[in-house]
Design a protein around this motif. Sequence first.
Motif, short mmCIF file in Angstrom:
data_model
loop_
_atom_site.label_atom_id
_atom_site.label_comp_id
_atom_site.label_asym_id
_atom_site.label_seq_id
_atom_site.Cartn_x
_atom_site.Cartn_y
_atom_site.Cartn_z
N SER A 143 -5.92 -3.28 -9.90
CA SER A 143 -5.73 -4.68 -9.56
C SER A 143 -4.30 -4.91 -9.11
O SER A 143 -3.37 -4.28 -9.64
CB SER A 143 -6.01 -5.56 -10.79
N LYS A 144 -4.12 -5.82 -8.18
CA LYS A 144 -2.76 -6.16 -7.77
C LYS A 144 -2.00 -6.84 -8.91
O LYS A 144 -0.78 -6.97 -8.86
CB LYS A 144 -2.77 -7.04 -6.52
N ARG A 167 -1.85 -0.75 -10.78
CA ARG A 167 -1.67 -1.29 -9.43
C ARG A 167 -1.14 -0.22 -8.50
O ARG A 167 -0.45 0.71 -8.93
CB ARG A 167 -0.76 -2.50 -9.42
N SER A 212 -3.25 -7.39 -0.07
CA SER A 212 -3.93 -6.29 -0.74
C SER A 212 -4.21 -5.18 0.27
O SER A 212 -4.15 -5.38 1.47
CB SER A 212 -5.25 -6.77 -1.35
#
Length: 152
Positions: free
Chosen positions: A78-79, A120, A130
Amino acid sequence: MDIVLVEPQIPQNTGSIARTCAATDTPLHLVEPLGFEITEKAVRRAGLDYWPFVKLAQHKSWEDYTQQAQPKNVWLFSKFGQRLYTEATFGPHDALVFGSETKGLGEKFLSSFPASQILRIPIVTDYVRSLNLSNAVAIALYEARRQLGLDR
């Protein structure tokens, strides 16, 4: 090691990821709902003639996946992750988990895991939100394979 896509939306990305999974002999798990039919022509075109070599499984829910696959460790990408993907120590029975292209894994899903399991891939500019999902999967999978010495 498993690649797990939770609610993927774009068939071309799933097809590209399937091709990477075929090339590395890595199982691909799709957690419903999907934004497309798995038989859709776009998915097969992106996977080209490699689709028959993909170890593919579909699951009705995240719980269904974990009960069936029983991964040793779960790594979420996930960012919003605080840890870099290169800081994780991957194992051969781990799950590398990615969310949908439009909403990621979602805050509720992420909050059910320790922050140490949320990784990340760095993006060093402010104008790119993203990475493409298939690129993120390839980056993570090949780092895990590197750590495990699978590509020597």
